[in-house]
Design an enzyme around this catalytic site. Structure first.
Site, short mmCIF file in Angstrom:
data_model
loop_
_atom_site.label_atom_id
_atom_site.label_comp_id
_atom_site.label_asym_id
_atom_site.label_seq_id
_atom_site.Cartn_x
_atom_site.Cartn_y
_atom_site.Cartn_z
N GLU A 183 0.81 -1.23 0.00
CA GLU A 183 0.00 0.00 0.00
C GLU A 183 0.84 1.27 0.00
O GLU A 183 0.60 2.21 0.77
CB GLU A 183 -0.98 -0.04 1.19
CG GLU A 183 -1.92 -1.23 1.10
CD GLU A 183 -2.80 -1.44 2.33
OE1 GLU A 183 -2.64 -0.67 3.30
OE2 GLU A 183 -3.63 -2.36 2.31
N GLU B 250 -6.45 -10.00 -2.46
CA GLU B 250 -7.14 -10.00 -1.17
C GLU B 250 -8.64 -9.80 -1.36
O GLU B 250 -9.27 -8.95 -0.74
CB GLU B 250 -6.60 -8.89 -0.25
CG GLU B 250 -5.10 -8.96 0.03
CD GLU B 250 -4.64 -7.87 1.00
OE1 GLU B 250 -5.49 -7.24 1.66
OE2 GLU B 250 -3.42 -7.65 1.08
#
Length: 579
Positions: free
Chosen positions: A349, A455
């Site tokens: 991220e 995910e």
């Protein structure tokens, strides 16, 4: 009742607009989906996709006909040196001031959207917005630059019919140039047909077997059986530490998934909860379980750029101690599992967060990727792992263009990072925008490197299972996607967002969706007989098969392994059955 020009009532106007939209839908019904996209900034824009779809004067070659100023903006027509016409929104003082066009959207219909954009100075994040009766729908965005044209590709789903208006907004009030805009409808049936066509082309293969005797003569009527050994497309799920002590969880997981990502157990805060006290007992045991069941493992993660996700003792370290701790971390975890994992989420991220960049400088991620590749020089893919690039067209920090820009920075500063880089898209969906998801994948695919959804989960609610199936089917059908991992690690207290089973490992509706798709996508046994020339033909899912050929007149049979993979054309195998 309110009147409009020409004496038509608003009700009649809505009727006629709806009828026109229906005719437009019929006109484009046979159109295939256009997977093309551009990630280059070009001197001139390309032609509008689908001829502009339902938009009038999509290429502005008729000046501003069909287009209007939005938000009290000033708009003008212009031409390039080569004679290409385009629109300019001038003297903007508000982010939303631009050109716009009113359209009528059909209900329960997917729309693909594209446009070419440029700004008068510097660069700006530009977003396409569709204003409906009750909402402002973000449909995609791009980083537009001065001096060249950038392609925005996106989309939206109209849940109900009605009038709408397409316009653009930006994070800067520089002049905005617009050209080659397209808004094209596809029915649900057409969208599903596109998926089926793509699956047939990218996930399956026509295989032709010929049975012959020892002299090379064809054997008609030979019995052919194909037993599936493995399926090429990797479908996986997150795994929690509870799998080590729960046999039901072990059985459930190992019977379904080819890939595992440890939910939290390999993260820094789990393996080094206090300075210098490393403990890999749990991830070591989880890896051993995975290996014993033929399950590949993704390394998740080496670093996480979100400040709140650092080990508590790391967050306040001064520069020298943080540098030493980070160096110890990457050497420790990557060296330990090098050659044992198929991938690393090296920096998690780093579009939304910048803990390490703020501490070490803008090239911190570049250094981490370089170190990871040196420590694991094998075939493991090195992922940038990010959220909202597929899920939220309104999140300008995670646009496909922003993702690719960051990827280029990591590679440009250290070209050796280009080897084995991969695109990781987390896929935490709330209410999936399926046309945007496909468009984002189209754009990211232009990088030419592996793409995984890493995910995947969908927020709870009555449509959770339905939405999950849409997301999984869309991902599997896209030719650029090479793997999917579900974020559904089981914990007795409940899953992160989405569970597939209850605590007795009985399927929830989401689990039923996954099992149904596993059965559909899995390489399945096939059987039949050869024709007059000894041929047997089958369309097979990519994977490995054990082929056995027998003949009624012979006492023996022959078996061999056949790999079905993505290449051009069909594959032809000769199988000799010895007399």
């Amino acid at each position: 009742m309110t009147k409009v020009d020409g004496g038509l009532t608003m009700a009649k106007l809505a009727f006629w607009l709806g009828w026109i939209a229906l005719l437009q839908g019929c006109m484009v019904k046979a159109l295939p989906y256009d997977y093309s996209a551009s990630i280059e900034c070009l001197p001139e824009p390309l032609e509008p996709q689908y001829g502009g779809g339902i938009l009038r004067n999509a290429d502005f070659n008729a000046g501003l006909r069909g287009w209007s100023p939005f938000g009290y903006s000033s708009i003008a027509e212009s031409k390039s040196a080569s004679g290409n016409g385009f629109a300019i929104a001038l003297n903007r003082s508000r982010a939303y001031q631009s050109v716009s066009q009113k359209v009528y959207l059909q209900g329960d219909t997917h729309y693909t959207l594209s446009a070419w954009l440029q700004v008068s100075d510097g660069s700006a994040d530009v977003r396409a917005v569709v204003k409906t009766a009750g909402d402002f729908v973000h449909a995609g965005g791009v980083v537009a630059k001065a001096g060249c044209w950038s392609m925005l590709k996106g989309g939206l789903t109209a849940t109900s019919p009605g009038p709408a208006e397409l316009y653009f907004e930006s994070n800067s009030t520089v002049d905005l140039w617009v050209d080659s805009v397209s808004l094209n409808p596809f029915s649900r049936a057409e969208w599903s047909a596109h998926r089926a066509e793509s699956v047939a082309a990218s996930r399956k293969k026509t295989v032709r077997l010929q049975a012959t005797d020892s002299s090379g003569n064809p054997l008609p009527g030979a019995a052919v059986s194909l037993d599936a050994v493995r399926t090429n497309f990797p479908l996986g799920a997150a795994m929690s530490r509870h799998i080590l002590t729960n046999s039901a969880y072990q059985t459930w997981f190992a019977s379904r998934f080819a890939v595992a990502t440890f939910e939290n157990e390999m993260k820094w805060y789990s393996t080094e909860p206090s300075p210098g006290r490393e403990d890999y007992t749990v991830p070591d045991a989880m890896l051993a379980f995975a290996k014993s069941n033929g399950i590949a493992v993704r390394g998740h993660n080496v670093f996480w750029d979100q400040p709140s996700q650092q080990p508590a003792w790391v967050q306040s370290l001064p520069y020298p101690q943080l540098l030493a701790a980070s160096s110890r971390r990457i050497r420790s975890v990557v060296s330990r599992y090098a050659g044992q994992v198929i991938a690393w989420d090296v920096v998690n991220e780093n579009l939304h967060f910048s803990f390490y960049e703020n501490k070490f400088g803008w090239d911190a991620s570049t250094a981490f990727y370089a170190a990871a590749r040196l420590l694991d020089a094998g075939s493991a893919l090195m992922f940038m792992n990010e959220f909202n690039t597929l899920e939220q067209p309104g999140d300008m920090a995670a646009l496909p263009a922003r993702y690719l820009q960051r990827l280029r920075q990591i590679v440009a500063a250290y070209p050796e990072n280009g080897a084995g880089m991969a695109i990781g898209l987390e896929g935490h969906f709330t209410n999936p925008n399926i046309p945007y998801m496909r468009a984002a994948l189209d754009t990211l695919a232009q990088a030419g490197i592996p793409i995984w959804l890493t995910e995947v989960d969908v927020a709870g609610g009555p449509a959770q299972a339905e939405h999950l199936e849409e997301v999984l089917r869309e991902a599997y059908a896209h030719p650029a996607v090479q793997g999917i991992v579900l974020w559904s690690a089981w914990r007795p207290e409940g899953c992160y967002v989405m569970c597939l089973t209850d605590n007795n490992f009985k399927n929830l509706p989401q689990g039923d969706v996954v099992d149904r798709l596993i059965a559909e996508w899995r390489a399945a046994p096939r059987a039949g007989a050869t024709d007059e020339e000894g041929f047997y033909e089958a369309d097979l899912v990519h994977g490995e098969y054990k082929v056995t050929v027998t003949h009624p007149a012979l006492n023996n049979s022959v078996s061999r392994s056949v790999k079905v993979e993505l290449e051009s054309g069909s594959e032809h195998y000769f199988i000799d059955v010895q007399v």
